[in-house]
Each structure stands twice: as structure tokens, then as C-alpha cells.
Design an enzyme around this catalytic site. Sequence first.
Site, PDB file in Angstrom:
ATOM      1  N   TYR A  98      59.106 -24.347 -10.541  1.00  0.00           N
ATOM      2  CA  TYR A  98      59.826 -23.127 -10.168  1.00  0.00           C
ATOM      3  C   TYR A  98      59.405 -21.959 -11.067  1.00  0.00           C
ATOM      4  O   TYR A  98      59.466 -20.789 -10.669  1.00  0.00           O
ATOM      5  CB  TYR A  98      61.339 -23.376 -10.230  1.00  0.00           C
ATOM      6  CG  TYR A  98      62.128 -22.466  -9.331  1.00  0.00           C
ATOM      7  CD1 TYR A  98      61.862 -22.388  -7.972  1.00  0.00           C
ATOM      8  CD2 TYR A  98      63.155 -21.672  -9.847  1.00  0.00           C
ATOM      9  CE1 TYR A  98      62.587 -21.545  -7.143  1.00  0.00           C
ATOM     10  CE2 TYR A  98      63.886 -20.830  -9.025  1.00  0.00           C
ATOM     11  CZ  TYR A  98      63.592 -20.769  -7.681  1.00  0.00           C
ATOM     12  OH  TYR A  98      64.314 -19.926  -6.865  1.00  0.00           O
ATOM     13  N   LYS A 111      65.249 -15.631 -11.396  1.00  0.00           N
ATOM     14  CA  LYS A 111      66.619 -15.973 -10.979  1.00  0.00           C
ATOM     15  C   LYS A 111      67.597 -15.834 -12.150  1.00  0.00           C
ATOM     16  O   LYS A 111      68.748 -15.430 -11.967  1.00  0.00           O
ATOM     17  CB  LYS A 111      66.677 -17.396 -10.411  1.00  0.00           C
ATOM     18  CG  LYS A 111      66.009 -17.545  -9.046  1.00  0.00           C
ATOM     19  CD  LYS A 111      66.614 -16.650  -7.986  1.00  0.00           C
ATOM     20  CE  LYS A 111      66.101 -16.968  -6.598  1.00  0.00           C
ATOM     21  NZ  LYS A 111      66.429 -15.916  -5.616  1.00  0.00           N
TER      22      LYS A 111
HETATM   23  P1  NAD Z   1      62.819 -16.781   3.399  1.00  0.00           P
HETATM   24  O1  NAD Z   1      61.350 -16.766   3.199  1.00  0.00           O
HETATM   25  O2  NAD Z   1      63.317 -17.084   4.744  1.00  0.00           O
HETATM   26  O3  NAD Z   1      63.482 -15.417   2.903  1.00  0.00           O
HETATM   27  C1  NAD Z   1      62.930 -14.630   1.863  1.00  0.00           C
HETATM   28  C2  NAD Z   1      62.989 -13.207   2.348  1.00  0.00           C
HETATM   29  O4  NAD Z   1      62.551 -12.294   1.322  1.00  0.00           O
HETATM   30  C3  NAD Z   1      62.065 -12.973   3.563  1.00  0.00           C
HETATM   31  O5  NAD Z   1      62.829 -12.484   4.649  1.00  0.00           O
HETATM   32  C4  NAD Z   1      61.103 -11.929   3.065  1.00  0.00           C
HETATM   33  O6  NAD Z   1      60.708 -11.019   4.079  1.00  0.00           O
HETATM   34  C5  NAD Z   1      61.957 -11.229   2.011  1.00  0.00           C
HETATM   35  N1  NAD Z   1      61.146 -10.375   1.139  1.00  0.00           N
HETATM   36  C6  NAD Z   1      60.047 -10.725   0.400  1.00  0.00           C
HETATM   37  N2  NAD Z   1      59.507  -9.615  -0.168  1.00  0.00           N
HETATM   38  C7  NAD Z   1      60.293  -8.561   0.216  1.00  0.00           C
HETATM   39  C8  NAD Z   1      60.238  -7.162  -0.009  1.00  0.00           C
HETATM   40  N3  NAD Z   1      59.289  -6.604  -0.773  1.00  0.00           N
HETATM   41  N4  NAD Z   1      61.198  -6.370   0.546  1.00  0.00           N
HETATM   42  C9  NAD Z   1      62.162  -6.901   1.324  1.00  0.00           C
HETATM   43  N5  NAD Z   1      62.260  -8.220   1.585  1.00  0.00           N
HETATM   44  C10 NAD Z   1      61.326  -9.042   1.042  1.00  0.00           C
HETATM   45  O7  NAD Z   1      63.347 -17.876   2.341  1.00  0.00           O
HETATM   46  P2  NAD Z   1      64.826 -18.274   1.859  1.00  0.00           P
HETATM   47  O8  NAD Z   1      64.637 -19.573   1.187  1.00  0.00           O
HETATM   48  O9  NAD Z   1      65.793 -18.146   2.960  1.00  0.00           O
HETATM   49  O10 NAD Z   1      65.113 -17.209   0.722  1.00  0.00           O
HETATM   50  C11 NAD Z   1      66.260 -16.372   0.696  1.00  0.00           C
HETATM   51  C12 NAD Z   1      66.858 -16.356  -0.696  1.00  0.00           C
HETATM   52  O11 NAD Z   1      67.390 -17.642  -0.987  1.00  0.00           O
HETATM   53  C13 NAD Z   1      65.856 -16.053  -1.806  1.00  0.00           C
HETATM   54  O12 NAD Z   1      66.478 -15.258  -2.800  1.00  0.00           O
HETATM   55  C14 NAD Z   1      65.575 -17.437  -2.362  1.00  0.00           C
HETATM   56  O13 NAD Z   1      65.103 -17.409  -3.685  1.00  0.00           O
HETATM   57  C15 NAD Z   1      66.953 -18.016  -2.271  1.00  0.00           C
HETATM   58  N6  NAD Z   1      67.052 -19.472  -2.418  1.00  0.00           N
HETATM   59  C16 NAD Z   1      66.278 -20.282  -1.631  1.00  0.00           C
HETATM   60  C17 NAD Z   1      66.373 -21.653  -1.782  1.00  0.00           C
HETATM   61  C18 NAD Z   1      65.526 -22.578  -0.946  1.00  0.00           C
HETATM   62  O14 NAD Z   1      65.384 -23.749  -1.318  1.00  0.00           O
HETATM   63  N7  NAD Z   1      65.003 -22.145   0.169  1.00  0.00           N
HETATM   64  C19 NAD Z   1      67.281 -22.195  -2.722  1.00  0.00           C
HETATM   65  C20 NAD Z   1      68.051 -21.344  -3.481  1.00  0.00           C
HETATM   66  C21 NAD Z   1      67.935 -19.978  -3.327  1.00  0.00           C
END
Ligand code: NAD
Length: 256
Positions: A158, A165
Site C-alpha cells: 500500500y 491516507k
Molecule cells: P475507483 O477507482 O472506483 O474510484 C477512485 C476515483 O478517484 C475514480 O472515480 C477516479 O476517477 C477518481 N479520481 C482519480 N484522480 C482524480 C482526480 N484528479 N480528480 C477527481 N477524481 C479523481 O476506486 P474505489 O476503490 O471505489 O476508490 C474510492 C475511494 O475508496 C478511494 O479514496 C480509495 O482509496 C478508497 N478505498 C478503497 C478501498 C478498496 O479496496 N477499493 C478500500 C478502502 C478505501
Amino acid sequence: MSISLAGKTFVIMGVANKRSIAWGIARSLDQSGARLIFTYAGERFEKSVRDLVATLDGNHELVLPCDVTSDEDVAKCFETIKEQVGTIHGLAHCIAFAKTEELAGDFSDTSRDGFLLAQNISSYSLTIISKYAKPLMTEGGSIVALTYIGGERVMPNYNVMGVAKASLEMSVRYLAADLGKHGIRVNAISSGPIRTLSAKGISDFNTILHEIEEKSPLRRNTTPEEVGDTAVFLFSEMSRGITGETLHVDSGYHVL
Ligand code: NAD
């Protein structure tokens, strides 16, 4: 689920496709009767976001571009929301990015560019978004950001995103301290790992999913619906006494 948010308006930032956690939040909010505004990162996401939004029960018309690396984009986005909607009651920040090569190998090899990029998109964005969302939250509000346990402790691969984060979670606390006097609450949901577009970039992600299934207290992986329903709680009056908190929705994995 039974919480009603009818008559309230929420901005959802970060839907990329139907696997996005933001989409899980959108579906839960839609079921609660809320009005939704969507923002997407760049032109390549516009169609998929519009197509998905059309499948929801509610009629959510406002779908706007917002690249969080651009101050102008963020300002313009919230200006449009102000003109077209006026007051908003909450915002879901579901945005993160790091270069794939920084999500494997040794953290000590992280490049300056890669470090700053991850901080810019995944952490600083919450601060600038909160700044522009605040004047629109005239009736108070609730901001929810998404984080991961890799921001609290070292998780394999990570790396740079874990540091981003940690910075995001601390920003949640500072923003909560700032905005509380305006009736605005700021919290984070620490989600268990979910297979999404972003997660694809993390090396050995399947091993992480298996570990949760085998070892977490609930012995299963987290779903976007579980995160979505928790977001509805944080957006609702049911959570009115909670701010500056990081709530784990991870089958209890964080207690181990
Ligand atoms: P995802 O790829 O579906 O979503 C990430 C989003 O960030 C995308 O829609 C992307 O377009 C957007 N993004 C990236 N660069 C950007 C920019 N410059 N301006 C605006 N938007 C931008 O993936 P996800 O897993 O749904 O991620 C959403 C959140 O959840 C993130 O903060 C991620 O770190 C967090 N998260 C994910 C997990 C996991 O395992 N998937 C676990 C915990 C937290």
C-alpha cells in the site's frame, strides 16, 4: 435500509464505474430518497457516470466534471452547484490515485513526484473541496471521506497510498475542528478491501482479500453496499453527535 434523506442534497465525487465504492454510496443514498449531484474526473468517465446515474430511481440531473488537481475546476464545479441547486447537505469524497509502480516493492523507493501526486489527489483534495463546499452547507452538513487501514498501519504494497491516507485521516480531524462551528461534520469510513478500478493497481490484492475472509471477525469481505449504508448513517441526523471520526467498515479486521 430505513433512514430517510428525502429533501436533502448530496454531492458524490469519485464514481468511475459500477464497482466504485462511490457507486455503492450513490445507490444507498438514492434508496434513502436523497437528491444527488455527481462529479467525475475527466471526459473518459462522463458517459459511464451518466449511464449509471440513469439507472437510479431518483431523477439526478446534475453530473459535472471536477478534476481535483485543478483549483479552477473545483471552484467552477461548486459555483455551478451553487447556481443550479443552492444548498447542499453533504458530500462523499471517494477519490484517490497513486502510480501503479509506487504500489509494489519497497516504500523507500517512492519517487518525489509519486509521493506528491498521491498526496495531492488522495489527501489535499479533501481540504480544497471542503473549502468550496462549506458556503453551500447553509443548513449544516456532513462530509464523508474514504480511507483504508493502510493509513494506520503498514499493509503490504500500500506504500505511498498508506502515507496519503494517514494525511487524509488527519485532515478529517483538522477539518472537523474547523467546520464544527458551522454545523458541518467531517468523518471518514475506513473500508475493507473491495475489488475496484483503483484496487487493481495494488500488487497482490487477492491475497489481501483472502486474508480478510480467513481472519476477520466476520470472516467475509466488505461490500460497497455496507459502506454505502454506513455513509447514509453518517449523512443522517442519526449520527449528529459524531465528527472527526474514522469508522471502520471492514468486517472487524482492524481489531486484530
Ligand atoms: P475507483 O477507482 O472506483 O474510484 C477512485 C476515483 O478517484 C475514480 O472515480 C477516479 O476517477 C477518481 N479520481 C482519480 N484522480 C482524480 C482526480 N484528479 N480528480 C477527481 N477524481 C479523481 O476506486 P474505489 O476503490 O471505489 O476508490 C474510492 C475511494 O475508496 C478511494 O479514496 C480509495 O482509496 C478508497 N478505498 C478503497 C478501498 C478498496 O479496496 N477499493 C478500500 C478502502 C478505501
